[in-house]
Scaffold this active site. Sequence first.
Site, PDB file in Angstrom:
ATOM      1  N   ASP A  60      -1.527  -6.343   1.114  1.00  0.00           N
ATOM      2  CA  ASP A  60      -3.000  -6.379   1.313  1.00  0.00           C
ATOM      3  C   ASP A  60      -3.739  -5.395   0.534  1.00  0.00           C
ATOM      4  O   ASP A  60      -4.485  -4.498   0.654  1.00  0.00           O
ATOM      5  CB  ASP A  60      -3.757  -6.355   2.426  1.00  0.00           C
ATOM      6  CG  ASP A  60      -3.405  -5.179   3.363  1.00  0.00           C
ATOM      7  OD1 ASP A  60      -4.140  -4.748   3.964  1.00  0.00           O
ATOM      8  OD2 ASP A  60      -2.516  -4.448   2.924  1.00  0.00           O
TER       9      ASP A  60
ATOM     10  N   ASP B 261      -0.819  -0.070  -0.495  1.00  0.00           N
ATOM     11  CA  ASP B 261      -0.062  -1.093  -1.064  1.00  0.00           C
ATOM     12  C   ASP B 261       0.076  -0.845  -2.572  1.00  0.00           C
ATOM     13  O   ASP B 261       1.074  -1.399  -3.024  1.00  0.00           O
ATOM     14  CB  ASP B 261      -0.869  -2.498  -0.822  1.00  0.00           C
ATOM     15  CG  ASP B 261      -1.206  -2.603   0.564  1.00  0.00           C
ATOM     16  OD1 ASP B 261      -2.174  -1.853   1.122  1.00  0.00           O
ATOM     17  OD2 ASP B 261      -0.518  -3.336   1.294  1.00  0.00           O
TER      18      ASP B 261
ATOM     19  N   ASN C 232      -7.004  -5.024   4.281  1.00  0.00           N
ATOM     20  CA  ASN C 232      -7.841  -4.014   3.990  1.00  0.00           C
ATOM     21  C   ASN C 232      -9.119  -4.404   3.440  1.00  0.00           C
ATOM     22  O   ASN C 232     -10.259  -3.704   3.499  1.00  0.00           O
ATOM     23  CB  ASN C 232      -7.209  -3.186   2.881  1.00  0.00           C
ATOM     24  CG  ASN C 232      -5.751  -2.420   3.367  1.00  0.00           C
ATOM     25  OD1 ASN C 232      -5.982  -1.965   4.620  1.00  0.00           O
ATOM     26  ND2 ASN C 232      -4.652  -2.265   2.383  1.00  0.00           N
TER      27      ASN C 232
ATOM     28  N   THR D 189       3.534  -5.154   3.866  1.00  0.00           N
ATOM     29  CA  THR D 189       2.734  -3.956   4.294  1.00  0.00           C
ATOM     30  C   THR D 189       1.254  -4.273   4.375  1.00  0.00           C
ATOM     31  O   THR D 189       0.373  -3.319   4.276  1.00  0.00           O
ATOM     32  CB  THR D 189       2.811  -3.251   2.743  1.00  0.00           C
ATOM     33  OG1 THR D 189       2.043  -3.992   1.900  1.00  0.00           O
ATOM     34  CG2 THR D 189       4.313  -2.899   2.194  1.00  0.00           C
TER      35      THR D 189
ATOM     36  N   PHE E 155      -3.532  -0.374  12.050  1.00  0.00           N
ATOM     37  CA  PHE E 155      -4.262  -1.103  11.471  1.00  0.00           C
ATOM     38  C   PHE E 155      -3.568  -2.456  11.369  1.00  0.00           C
ATOM     39  O   PHE E 155      -4.186  -3.686  11.750  1.00  0.00           O
ATOM     40  CB  PHE E 155      -4.915  -1.080  10.199  1.00  0.00           C
ATOM     41  CG  PHE E 155      -5.713  -2.039   9.536  1.00  0.00           C
ATOM     42  CD1 PHE E 155      -4.943  -2.744   8.670  1.00  0.00           C
ATOM     43  CD2 PHE E 155      -6.947  -2.513   9.898  1.00  0.00           C
ATOM     44  CE1 PHE E 155      -5.883  -3.686   8.007  1.00  0.00           C
ATOM     45  CE2 PHE E 155      -7.736  -3.254   9.311  1.00  0.00           C
ATOM     46  CZ  PHE E 155      -7.108  -4.159   8.451  1.00  0.00           C
ATOM     47  N   ASN E 156      -2.597  -2.701  10.798  1.00  0.00           N
ATOM     48  CA  ASN E 156      -1.857  -3.851  10.402  1.00  0.00           C
ATOM     49  C   ASN E 156      -1.575  -4.721  11.592  1.00  0.00           C
ATOM     50  O   ASN E 156      -1.670  -5.809  11.445  1.00  0.00           O
ATOM     51  CB  ASN E 156      -0.375  -3.478   9.750  1.00  0.00           C
ATOM     52  CG  ASN E 156      -0.776  -2.968   8.061  1.00  0.00           C
ATOM     53  OD1 ASN E 156      -1.858  -3.315   7.535  1.00  0.00           O
ATOM     54  ND2 ASN E 156       0.279  -2.395   7.628  1.00  0.00           N
TER      55      ASN E 156
ATOM     56  N   HIS F  45       1.419   5.240   3.699  1.00  0.00           N
ATOM     57  CA  HIS F  45       2.069   4.586   4.616  1.00  0.00           C
ATOM     58  C   HIS F  45       3.104   3.464   3.893  1.00  0.00           C
ATOM     59  O   HIS F  45       4.116   3.418   4.237  1.00  0.00           O
ATOM     60  CB  HIS F  45       0.891   3.745   5.337  1.00  0.00           C
ATOM     61  CG  HIS F  45       0.129   4.235   5.975  1.00  0.00           C
ATOM     62  ND1 HIS F  45       0.332   5.263   7.180  1.00  0.00           N
ATOM     63  CD2 HIS F  45      -1.363   4.728   5.719  1.00  0.00           C
ATOM     64  CE1 HIS F  45      -0.824   5.977   7.437  1.00  0.00           C
ATOM     65  NE2 HIS F  45      -2.052   5.389   6.774  1.00  0.00           N
ATOM     66  N   ASP F  46       2.472   2.414   2.977  1.00  0.00           N
ATOM     67  CA  ASP F  46       3.094   1.254   2.685  1.00  0.00           C
ATOM     68  C   ASP F  46       4.474   1.687   1.799  1.00  0.00           C
ATOM     69  O   ASP F  46       5.466   0.951   1.711  1.00  0.00           O
ATOM     70  CB  ASP F  46       2.258   0.435   1.779  1.00  0.00           C
ATOM     71  CG  ASP F  46       1.066  -0.165   2.835  1.00  0.00           C
ATOM     72  OD1 ASP F  46       0.139  -0.635   2.292  1.00  0.00           O
ATOM     73  OD2 ASP F  46       1.543  -0.280   4.068  1.00  0.00           O
TER      74      ASP F  46
HETATM   75  O1  RIB Z   1      -2.330   1.555   9.150  1.00  0.00           O
HETATM   76  C1  RIB Z   1      -2.038   1.568   7.563  1.00  0.00           C
HETATM   77  C2  RIB Z   1      -1.820   0.182   7.046  1.00  0.00           C
HETATM   78  O2  RIB Z   1      -3.072  -0.427   7.230  1.00  0.00           O
HETATM   79  C3  RIB Z   1      -1.445   0.280   5.594  1.00  0.00           C
HETATM   80  O3  RIB Z   1      -0.598  -0.965   5.218  1.00  0.00           O
HETATM   81  C4  RIB Z   1      -2.860   0.366   4.829  1.00  0.00           C
HETATM   82  O4  RIB Z   1      -2.883  -0.282   3.651  1.00  0.00           O
HETATM   83  C5  RIB Z   1      -3.529  -0.568   5.970  1.00  0.00           C
HETATM   84  O5  RIB Z   1      -3.527  -1.730   5.454  1.00  0.00           O
HETATM   85 CA    CA Z   2      -1.450  -2.351   3.416  1.00  0.00          CA
END
Ligand code: RIB
Ligand code: CA
Length: 311
Positions: free
Chosen positions: A11, A16, A41, A126, A168-169, A242-243
């Site tokens: 996303d 990403d 996102n 991701t 979040f994801n 993160h990703d």
């Molecule tokens: O919490 C981090 C995740 O949430 C990552 O994938 C970032 O791109 C957001 O989507």
């Molecule tokens: Ca992401």
Amino acid sequence: MKRRKLIIDCDPGVDDATALLLAFAAPDALDILGVTVVAGNTGLVQTARNARIVRQIAGRADVPVFAGCARPMVREAVDAGAFHGPSGLGTLAVFEPDAPLAEGHAVDFIVRTLRAADEAVTLAVTGPATNLALALVMDPAIAAKIDEIVMMGGARSAGGNITASAEFNVFADPHAAHVLLTAGCRVTMFGLDATYQVLSSPERVAALEAVGTDAARASAELMRFSNGIEADPGRRAGAPLHDPCTIAWLLDPSLFIVSGAKVAVETNGGLAFGHTAVEFRAGPREVNANWAVRADGAGVFALLNERLGSL
Ligand code: RIB
Ligand code: CA
């Protein structure tokens, strides 16, 4: 290294984008069958455009990009625009990419690609896991064609980043995360516990920018944007990356330590909605994921410098 067949579901999203650049820079190791995009996102129109922008920066028009789900499976849609900016790519110049989206829906692409695969395929996820979850609902037999699901999501000791108890994801589509974790596939999960150990400090960002390729400069700009929002000099040196941890795992698993666990998702709403309960005391038949507990941040950035320097 044998080339791994890979579908990246994402996303984009500033981090990403760096994950995609890293994957696009590793054709010797990763045979990317396609990129599938989901709302997360930011909205699907933007995430689909952004994936094509990143593909163009990497010069990988050979990889098809498919648009997928515009909303989560059950809950109302949420986004993370505060962390990614109005375009979803921070301050990066956005443009209409040359190469169009591939025809057809991402979920259909995942199902038909896995059905036809003559060897198991890895899924790197991701963003919210809606696309892959719906593919598994549409045809559960495709689980047998999945070599590994490598997903960024969840949190244990790190706490949440979108609510006090959820990452979040997983928060954006908890039901989808539950489908992935109960499909019987090999799952390697990079939660905040690991990604908070991979920080884009100003020194690391400067070193990446000095690599000098368009991809390295773009990634450095994206990280600077995140640092403007998330860096907290008193608490941590830079924004967590993160990703890209998912792709770094595929390219060099020695950069991480993972531990078997039973990971369950709170899907019943309320204060803990989207929480991942990570139980290391699970019995062997209960373990459904390898949970990343350690990450070598310096090693991940050395990999980024090396690979983005080749684009
Ligand atoms: O919490 C981090 C995740 O949430 C990552 O994938 C970032 O791109 C957001 O989507
Ligand atoms: Ca992401």
